[in-house]
Scaffold this motif. Structure first.
Motif, PDB file in Angstrom:
ATOM      1  N   SER A   1      -6.938   6.298  -0.007  1.00  0.00           N
ATOM      2  CA  SER A   1      -6.165   5.464   0.903  1.00  0.00           C
ATOM      3  C   SER A   1      -7.038   4.436   1.610  1.00  0.00           C
ATOM      4  CB  SER A   1      -5.457   6.345   1.937  1.00  0.00           C
ATOM      5  OG  SER A   1      -4.713   5.565   2.837  1.00  0.00           O
ATOM      6  N   GLN A   2      -8.224   4.854   2.025  1.00  0.00           N
ATOM      7  CA  GLN A   2      -9.131   3.945   2.730  1.00  0.00           C
ATOM      8  C   GLN A   2      -9.588   2.808   1.825  1.00  0.00           C
ATOM      9  OE1 GLN A   2     -12.619   5.837   4.339  1.00  0.00           O
ATOM     10  NE2 GLN A   2     -13.670   3.895   4.692  1.00  0.00           N
TER      11      GLN A   2
ATOM     12  N   CYS B   1      -5.846  -4.061  -0.371  1.00  0.00           N
ATOM     13  CA  CYS B   1      -4.520  -4.615  -0.073  1.00  0.00           C
ATOM     14  C   CYS B   1      -4.602  -5.629   1.069  1.00  0.00           C
ATOM     15  CB  CYS B   1      -3.550  -3.491   0.282  1.00  0.00           C
ATOM     16  SG  CYS B   1      -3.033  -2.488  -1.134  1.00  0.00           S
ATOM     17  N   GLU B   2      -5.430  -5.336   2.057  1.00  0.00           N
ATOM     18  CA  GLU B   2      -5.592  -6.267   3.181  1.00  0.00           C
ATOM     19  C   GLU B   2      -6.224  -7.575   2.739  1.00  0.00           C
ATOM     20  OE1 GLU B   2      -7.826  -3.919   5.915  1.00  0.00           O
ATOM     21  OE2 GLU B   2      -6.047  -2.940   6.772  1.00  0.00           O
TER      22      GLU B   2
ATOM     23  N   THR C   1       0.913   4.634  -0.783  1.00  0.00           N
ATOM     24  CA  THR C   1       0.224   5.893  -1.079  1.00  0.00           C
ATOM     25  C   THR C   1       1.200   7.055  -1.259  1.00  0.00           C
ATOM     26  OG1 THR C   1      -0.071   6.245   1.300  1.00  0.00           O
ATOM     27  CG2 THR C   1      -1.900   5.233   0.099  1.00  0.00           C
TER      28      THR C   1
ATOM     29  N   HIS D   1       0.852  -1.191   0.000  1.00  0.00           N
ATOM     30  CA  HIS D   1       0.000   0.000   0.000  1.00  0.00           C
ATOM     31  C   HIS D   1       0.887   1.241   0.000  1.00  0.00           C
ATOM     32  CE1 HIS D   1      -3.235   2.643   1.914  1.00  0.00           C
ATOM     33  NE2 HIS D   1      -3.736   2.225   0.771  1.00  0.00           N
TER      34      HIS D   1
ATOM     35  N   LYS E   1      -6.569   0.498   0.836  1.00  0.00           N
ATOM     36  CA  LYS E   1      -6.033  -0.279   1.949  1.00  0.00           C
ATOM     37  C   LYS E   1      -6.854  -1.535   2.192  1.00  0.00           C
ATOM     38  CE  LYS E   1      -4.482   0.119   6.732  1.00  0.00           C
ATOM     39  NZ  LYS E   1      -4.392   0.998   7.935  1.00  0.00           N
TER      40      LYS E   1
END
Length: 264
Positions: free
Chosen positions: A166-167, A173-174, A148, A146, A170
């Motif tokens: 970003s939220q 990515c998780e 950013t 991640h 993320k």
């Protein structure tokens, strides 16, 4: 390509080895001058690190005076050249100029042109949007890392756009999302950019964008597609005399995230 051709020719003329030779004192080059230029380039290429090894046999390390004269005297404005021999010639000239090849030279040309564009001009803002989309695609290619920070030159830190992006990213990515780029499985296109609002400290641009993305989940191999054509709105602000993206309206933002919320 006309800008590239002209820029390469200008840089050759300004090269110290050329400027400090008899060529630097001649306003118009003739056949004999291209013979001299050919020798100057050959001497430089013989010492070039980029041509030590296999690449020397791939593209050679000389350019004939006939080819150089043709390159300098022809008008390429209305022509597109994909001939491999012509591209190899451009590679060698760019190596002579201190670059790895033509592909290494082009970004530097774009950077120089970008620096000449007035901040806040339509050309400057349009390039910012194109750069943002290219950076976004690169950002996806790093998944599930991640990163950013890749946006720091284009998007204001602490802006609602960066926080929202970003939220959403993320969460993906998780879930170990990975972008599939092999065989051009993922791609994008940006077109029809136009200025909607033009104020001293705020600009609003509208774009049409097509995003075709294929993500694969690491452990399961499960595939998730994003295939969308939409209108996006970019809000660009000037803060402390620096122009960056502040916010963006994308009707499909968080599309994959919402899909998972529904499935819960």
């Amino acid at each position: 390509m006309k800008t590239i051709y002209n820029s390469i020719r200008e840089e050759v003329e300004k090269h110290p080895k050329v400027r400090n030779s008899v060529l630097g004192n001649v306003s118009e080059w003739k056949r004999s001058h291209y013979i001299i230029l050919s020798e100057i380039i050959k001497d430089e290429l013989s010492e070039a690190e980029e041509l030590k090894g296999g690449k020397k046999f791939e593209i050679g390390n000389t350019i004939s005076h006939v080819t150089l004269q043709r390159f300098f005297e022809n008008d390429y404005q209305d022509k597109t050249h994909s001939d491999l021999r012509f591209l190899k010639t451009l590679d060698k000239i760019c190596i002579f100029l201190g670059y790895k090849d033509l592909n290494d030279y082009i970004p530097s040309l774009k950077l120089n042109n970008h620096e000449k564009e007035p901040a806040g001009s339509l050309e400057f803002l349009t390039k910012m949007v194109y750069d943002y989309c290219a950076t976004t695609f690169e950002f996806y290619k790093h998944f599930p890392d991640h990163k950013t920070e890749i946006f720091k030159e284009l998007v204001f830190n602490g802006s609602p756009f960066l926080e929202r992006t970003s939220q959403f990213s993320k969460e993906l990515c998780e879930r170990d999302f990975q972008l599939v780029t092999k065989n051009n499985r993922s791609n994008y296109e940006v077109f029809d950019i136009h200025l909607v609002t033009d104020e001293p400290d705020k600009k609003i641009l509208e774009t049409q964008e097509f995003w075709n993305l294929l993500f694969k989940v690491g452990e399961t191999g499960e595939e998730h597609f994003v295939n969308q054509l939409n209108t996006q709105i970019y809000f660009i602000r000037k803060i402390d005399n620096v122009w960056k993206i502040w916010d963006n309206y994308n009707p499909d933002a968080g599309r994959l995230n919402r899909k998972f919320e529904i499935e819960k």
